[in-house]
Write a protein that holds these residues in place. Sequence first.
Motif, PDB file in Angstrom:
ATOM      1  N   PHE A 183       0.825  -1.203   0.000  1.00  0.00           N
ATOM      2  CA  PHE A 183       0.000   0.000   0.000  1.00  0.00           C
ATOM      3  C   PHE A 183       0.866   1.263   0.000  1.00  0.00           C
ATOM      4  O   PHE A 183       1.866   1.333   0.715  1.00  0.00           O
ATOM      5  N   ARG A 206      -6.619  -2.253  -4.891  1.00  0.00           N
ATOM      6  CA  ARG A 206      -7.140  -2.445  -3.543  1.00  0.00           C
ATOM      7  C   ARG A 206      -6.944  -1.138  -2.791  1.00  0.00           C
ATOM      8  O   ARG A 206      -5.899  -0.502  -2.898  1.00  0.00           O
ATOM      9  N   GLN A 264      -7.350   1.073   1.003  1.00  0.00           N
ATOM     10  CA  GLN A 264      -7.319   0.943   2.460  1.00  0.00           C
ATOM     11  C   GLN A 264      -7.326   2.364   3.027  1.00  0.00           C
ATOM     12  O   GLN A 264      -6.907   3.293   2.360  1.00  0.00           O
ATOM     13  N   THR A 285      -5.909   4.667   6.263  1.00  0.00           N
ATOM     14  CA  THR A 285      -5.031   4.682   7.433  1.00  0.00           C
ATOM     15  C   THR A 285      -5.334   5.908   8.289  1.00  0.00           C
ATOM     16  O   THR A 285      -5.862   6.906   7.815  1.00  0.00           O
ATOM     17  N   ASN A 339      -2.658   1.406   9.656  1.00  0.00           N
ATOM     18  CA  ASN A 339      -3.909   0.740   9.311  1.00  0.00           C
ATOM     19  C   ASN A 339      -4.607   0.333  10.604  1.00  0.00           C
ATOM     20  O   ASN A 339      -4.282  -0.688  11.198  1.00  0.00           O
ATOM     21  N   GLU A 360      -7.538  -0.745  11.133  1.00  0.00           N
ATOM     22  CA  GLU A 360      -8.494  -1.843  11.035  1.00  0.00           C
ATOM     23  C   GLU A 360      -7.825  -3.204  11.167  1.00  0.00           C
ATOM     24  O   GLU A 360      -8.488  -4.207  11.312  1.00  0.00           O
ATOM     25  N   ASN A 391      -4.061  -6.569   6.419  1.00  0.00           N
ATOM     26  CA  ASN A 391      -4.026  -6.092   5.047  1.00  0.00           C
ATOM     27  C   ASN A 391      -5.443  -5.913   4.525  1.00  0.00           C
ATOM     28  O   ASN A 391      -5.736  -6.167   3.371  1.00  0.00           O
ATOM     29  N   ALA A 434      -8.646  -4.641   2.958  1.00  0.00           N
ATOM     30  CA  ALA A 434      -8.985  -3.654   1.937  1.00  0.00           C
ATOM     31  C   ALA A 434     -10.433  -3.230   2.149  1.00  0.00           C
ATOM     32  O   ALA A 434     -11.308  -4.057   2.370  1.00  0.00           O
ATOM     33  N   VAL A 435     -10.686  -1.925   2.084  1.00  0.00           N
ATOM     34  CA  VAL A 435     -12.050  -1.424   2.229  1.00  0.00           C
ATOM     35  C   VAL A 435     -12.712  -1.234   0.878  1.00  0.00           C
ATOM     36  O   VAL A 435     -13.899  -1.007   0.796  1.00  0.00           O
ATOM     37  N   GLU A 440     -12.199  -2.606  -3.435  1.00  0.00           N
ATOM     38  CA  GLU A 440     -11.410  -3.359  -4.398  1.00  0.00           C
ATOM     39  C   GLU A 440     -12.122  -3.325  -5.740  1.00  0.00           C
ATOM     40  O   GLU A 440     -13.330  -3.485  -5.821  1.00  0.00           O
TER      41      GLU A 440
END
Length: 161
Positions: free
Chosen positions: A46, A82, A84, A86, A91, A93, A96, A98-99, A101
């Motif tokens: 990322f 993907r 994400q 931060t 991060n 959450e 790895n 992904a929110v 994709e």
Amino acid sequence: MTSRLLVDKIEGKASSGTIQMPAGHIIQTVESQGIFTEVTTTGSSFVNSNMQLAITPKFANSLILFKARCWCSCNQASGGIRLQVTRNGVNFEGGNLAVGEVSRTSGPSYWEEVQHIEVLDKTHNSTSALTYIVTLLSAGGTARVGVSNRTGTIIIQEIAQ
């Protein structure tokens, strides 16, 4: 007959600055809308995009709702992206995750698509400035966030709990 209530300051019953807001009440909102500078990657780690915004929570136990609408593109028919979010470079959450994709198995060699992201941060525990950033990685091809001439939006809300 009309009624008017005019006040210069509201203070808590026990002490100043401790008013309890009802759960679900929006305490504050910050937003940014515009054409975000494009960031590209071909890597599988990322990287930060230019879609970022900061908020300084009024309460350490509040919820932070992050919403973004961002344009993504890829230059490969079987490529993907993907996304994400931060907080202050971490991060929050976990892993790895992904929110968002976007991926294709066939189609045109270049494609654009808008992604809507919503993330609820329940663990910030801070009244210091928090910076939220959309990050991206390539799932094949050159992945982009911040497509030229496309407007993106970020909204962050602090919500009482």
